[in-house]
Design an enzyme around this catalytic site. Structure first.
Site, mmCIF file in Angstrom:
data_model
loop_
_atom_site.group_PDB
_atom_site.id
_atom_site.type_symbol
_atom_site.label_atom_id
_atom_site.label_comp_id
_atom_site.label_asym_id
_atom_site.label_seq_id
_atom_site.Cartn_x
_atom_site.Cartn_y
_atom_site.Cartn_z
ATOM 1 N N ASP A 150 -12.494 39.602 -12.889
ATOM 2 C CA ASP A 150 -11.082 38.397 -13.765
ATOM 3 C C ASP A 150 -11.251 38.258 -12.586
ATOM 4 O O ASP A 150 -9.814 39.070 -12.026
ATOM 5 C CB ASP A 150 -10.243 39.369 -14.813
ATOM 6 N N ARG A 208 -7.348 32.686 -0.407
ATOM 7 C CA ARG A 208 -6.521 33.904 0.553
ATOM 8 C C ARG A 208 -7.620 34.903 0.678
ATOM 9 O O ARG A 208 -7.671 35.458 1.940
ATOM 10 C CB ARG A 208 -5.374 34.257 -0.211
ATOM 11 N N TYR A 240 -5.942 20.513 -17.639
ATOM 12 C CA TYR A 240 -6.900 20.444 -16.910
ATOM 13 C C TYR A 240 -7.330 19.615 -15.329
ATOM 14 O O TYR A 240 -7.871 19.510 -14.387
ATOM 15 C CB TYR A 240 -8.684 20.464 -18.102
ATOM 16 N N LYS A 244 -7.219 20.500 -11.616
ATOM 17 C CA LYS A 244 -8.524 20.694 -11.010
ATOM 18 C C LYS A 244 -8.049 19.220 -9.973
ATOM 19 O O LYS A 244 -7.797 19.632 -8.547
ATOM 20 C CB LYS A 244 -9.813 19.781 -11.871
ATOM 21 N N VAL A 273 -22.135 18.730 -17.394
ATOM 22 C CA VAL A 273 -23.210 19.396 -16.704
ATOM 23 C C VAL A 273 -23.561 19.900 -18.091
ATOM 24 O O VAL A 273 -22.339 19.979 -18.802
ATOM 25 C CB VAL A 273 -22.785 19.788 -15.895
HETATM 26 N N1 LIG Z 1 -19.950 21.260 -17.697
HETATM 27 C C1 LIG Z 1 -18.539 20.575 -16.957
HETATM 28 O O1 LIG Z 1 -19.662 19.331 -17.688
HETATM 29 C C2 LIG Z 1 -18.391 20.555 -16.044
HETATM 30 C C3 LIG Z 1 -17.899 19.360 -15.156
HETATM 31 C C4 LIG Z 1 -16.878 19.407 -14.338
HETATM 32 C C5 LIG Z 1 -16.256 20.669 -13.874
HETATM 33 N N2 LIG Z 1 -16.754 21.324 -13.871
HETATM 34 C C6 LIG Z 1 -16.451 22.679 -13.462
HETATM 35 O O2 LIG Z 1 -17.705 23.877 -13.333
HETATM 36 C C7 LIG Z 1 -17.267 24.897 -13.557
HETATM 37 C C8 LIG Z 1 -17.895 26.217 -13.848
HETATM 38 O O3 LIG Z 1 -18.448 25.489 -14.787
HETATM 39 P P1 LIG Z 1 -20.196 25.344 -16.045
HETATM 40 O O4 LIG Z 1 -19.679 24.157 -16.603
HETATM 41 O O5 LIG Z 1 -20.846 26.615 -15.199
HETATM 42 O O6 LIG Z 1 -19.146 26.667 -16.935
HETATM 43 P P2 LIG Z 1 -19.200 27.979 -17.403
HETATM 44 O O7 LIG Z 1 -18.831 27.983 -18.811
HETATM 45 O O8 LIG Z 1 -21.117 27.979 -17.941
HETATM 46 O O9 LIG Z 1 -19.272 29.002 -16.224
HETATM 47 C C9 LIG Z 1 -18.083 29.084 -16.599
HETATM 48 C C10 LIG Z 1 -17.689 31.160 -15.864
HETATM 49 O O10 LIG Z 1 -16.994 31.099 -15.714
HETATM 50 C C11 LIG Z 1 -16.213 32.219 -15.598
HETATM 51 N N3 LIG Z 1 -14.851 32.672 -16.106
HETATM 52 C C12 LIG Z 1 -14.012 32.233 -17.137
HETATM 53 N N4 LIG Z 1 -12.902 32.892 -16.688
HETATM 54 C C13 LIG Z 1 -12.892 33.575 -15.344
HETATM 55 C C14 LIG Z 1 -11.990 34.785 -15.106
HETATM 56 N N5 LIG Z 1 -11.526 34.626 -15.649
HETATM 57 N N6 LIG Z 1 -12.537 35.355 -13.987
HETATM 58 C C15 LIG Z 1 -13.624 35.170 -13.832
HETATM 59 N N7 LIG Z 1 -15.046 34.487 -14.436
HETATM 60 C C16 LIG Z 1 -13.996 33.366 -15.611
HETATM 61 C C17 LIG Z 1 -17.023 32.752 -17.131
HETATM 62 O O11 LIG Z 1 -17.225 33.877 -17.966
HETATM 63 C C18 LIG Z 1 -18.408 31.432 -16.905
HETATM 64 O O12 LIG Z 1 -19.892 32.371 -16.470
HETATM 65 C C19 LIG Z 1 -15.694 25.205 -13.612
HETATM 66 O O13 LIG Z 1 -14.875 25.178 -12.973
HETATM 67 C C20 LIG Z 1 -15.646 23.549 -14.435
HETATM 68 O O14 LIG Z 1 -14.628 23.175 -14.853
HETATM 69 C C21 LIG Z 1 -17.169 22.093 -15.136
#
Ligand SMILES: NC(=O)c1ccc[n+]([C@@H]2O[C@H](COP(=O)([O-])OP(=O)(O)OC[C@H]3O[C@@H](n4cnc5c(N)ncnc54)[C@H](O)[C@@H]3O)[C@@H](O)[C@H]2O)c1
Length: 337
Positions: A150, A208, A240, A244, A273
């Site tokens: 985590d 860090r 959020y 961000k 995405v």
């Molecule tokens: N999907 C979108 O439309 C989108 C748009 C803009 C930004 N993002 C950003 O892209 C990044 C990836 O998102 P994604 O869409 O691939 O989502 P996703 O849920 O498929 O992947 C995110 C992963 O982060 C992991 N995670 C969450 N909390 C955690 C923690 N405390 N410790 C370790 N791992 C943890 C989850 O288990 C998951 O596997 C994120 O930062 C998200 O904010 C996504």
């Protein structure tokens, strides 16, 4: 101007299918049976038809996709030359070790795969163990080390850094969650804290933790995943959006502070995405949904996780040599709307 491919395949995009005389007719027929208009597919126009099987959680079955391809006399996945394909740059990450958080799913998983395929060793970290196991089993490179942890916990961050074995060339801070689209007056302390703990504190703490190894070698590249919500106020709720925007601050300050030490720091701001990104644990706010709905309807079609991995690995790799402190929108053009 669109081009009509000679052969439609399951890898052809939904947009390509819709523009194709026979493909379009077949899809529209299917939508009609389901009582849905073709407009419903606009947000996924850039996705391969095949991806809708996962994205629709079975509502569009593999059998239906296969039948569609047969019906239009389609070919194997690689037969449509108009399809965007990930192009591996052999050796781009040779000898490099890159930590990727959020690697069990979506953008993080695609990034980890791409780095390993391009010669890098990946420390793939995530809180979700099964997803990490799948990631490791999918890769035949033998260069993915998984760490279940985590990123809000210091001891887990220590384990991630230890797994890298002393050398860390890159860090992709990808892990994150979204909020419930709530505006300020509805946002709970719990939602605010949870979103900030993962999306901001996690990014800061990982940064860090890897800096000493990068400073020692006077080299390193960090890519933070921000969001369209880092660029505007109408893409999410307040937690959020603020989180961000904080990622942008972390990116710019770190790029400034460590530039003279050979460390580049950038952020990628994805638009929509196709991933299974988790919400912070509460149902979406009706207020937030209603307020943002008309704007979100106008955004460019959503991208695949591999599209984002292309942007992230560009900045992580030496191809990004002269880029630091940049916030790169990877959003199909949403940021100019
Ligand atoms: N999907 C979108 O439309 C989108 C748009 C803009 C930004 N993002 C950003 O892209 C990044 C990836 O998102 P994604 O869409 O691939 O989502 P996703 O849920 O498929 O992947 C995110 C992963 O982060 C992991 N995670 C969450 N909390 C955690 C923690 N405390 N410790 C370790 N791992 C943890 C989850 O288990 C998951 O596997 C994120 O930062 C998200 O904010 C996504």
């Amino acid at each position: 101007m669109s081009t009509t491919p000679r052969v439609l395949t399951a890898a052809s995009t939904v947009g390509t299918w819709l523009e194709h005389p026979e493909g379009g007719a077949a899809i529209r027929e299917l939508l009609e049976q389901a009582g849905v208009g073709a407009d419903a597919l606009a947000p996924v126009a850039n996705l391969p038809l095949q991806e809708l099987v996962t994205l629709s959680q079975g509502r569009l079955s593999q059998d239906v996709v296969d039948a569609l391809v047969r019906r239009v006399g389609g070919g194997p996945a690689d037969a449509d030359e108009s399809v965007w394909r990930e192009r591996i740059t052999p050796g781009r990450f040779d000898g490099r070790t890159v930590v990727v958080t959020g690697a069990a799913s979506g953008i993080g998983r695609a990034t980890a795969h791409r780095i390993a395929a391009e010669g890098g060793s990946v420390v793939a970290a995530d809180i979700t163990e099964p997803g990490l196991e799948t990631l490791a089993s999918e890769s035949d490179t033998g260069r993915i080390t998984t760490v279940t942890g985590d990123i809000t916990r210091d001891d887990d961050i220590d384990r991630i850094v230890t797994a890298a074995g002393g050398r860390i060339d890159g860090l992709a801070n990808v892990a994150g969650i979204v909020d419930d689209f709530s505006p300020a007056h509805e946002t709970s302390d719990e939602m605010w804290r949870r979103v900030f703990a993962i999306n901001v504190d996690g990014v800061f703490r990982l940064t860090r933790a890897v800096l000493p190894a990068m400073l020692e070698r006077r080299a390193g590249s960090i890519v933070n995943v921000a969001s369209e919500a880092a660029l505007r106020g109408n893409a999410a709720g307040i937690a959020y959006t603020a989180a961000k925007h904080a990622v942008v601050g972390i990116t710019k300050n770190t790029a400034f502070m460590y530039g003279p030490h050979g460390i580049r720091v950038n952020a990628v701001a994805p638009g929509g995405v196709a991933t299974g990104i988790a919400h912070g644990g509460a149902p979406d706010s009706a207020w937030g949904n209603e307020r943002t709905r008309d704007f979100l309807r106008m955004i460019p079609p959503i991208a695949t996780a591999q599209h984002l991995a292309a942007s992230i690995t560009f900045l992580l790799s030496d191809d990004g040599v002269n880029v630091s402190g940049a916030i790169l929108p990877s959003d199909g053009g949403w940021s100019v709307q």
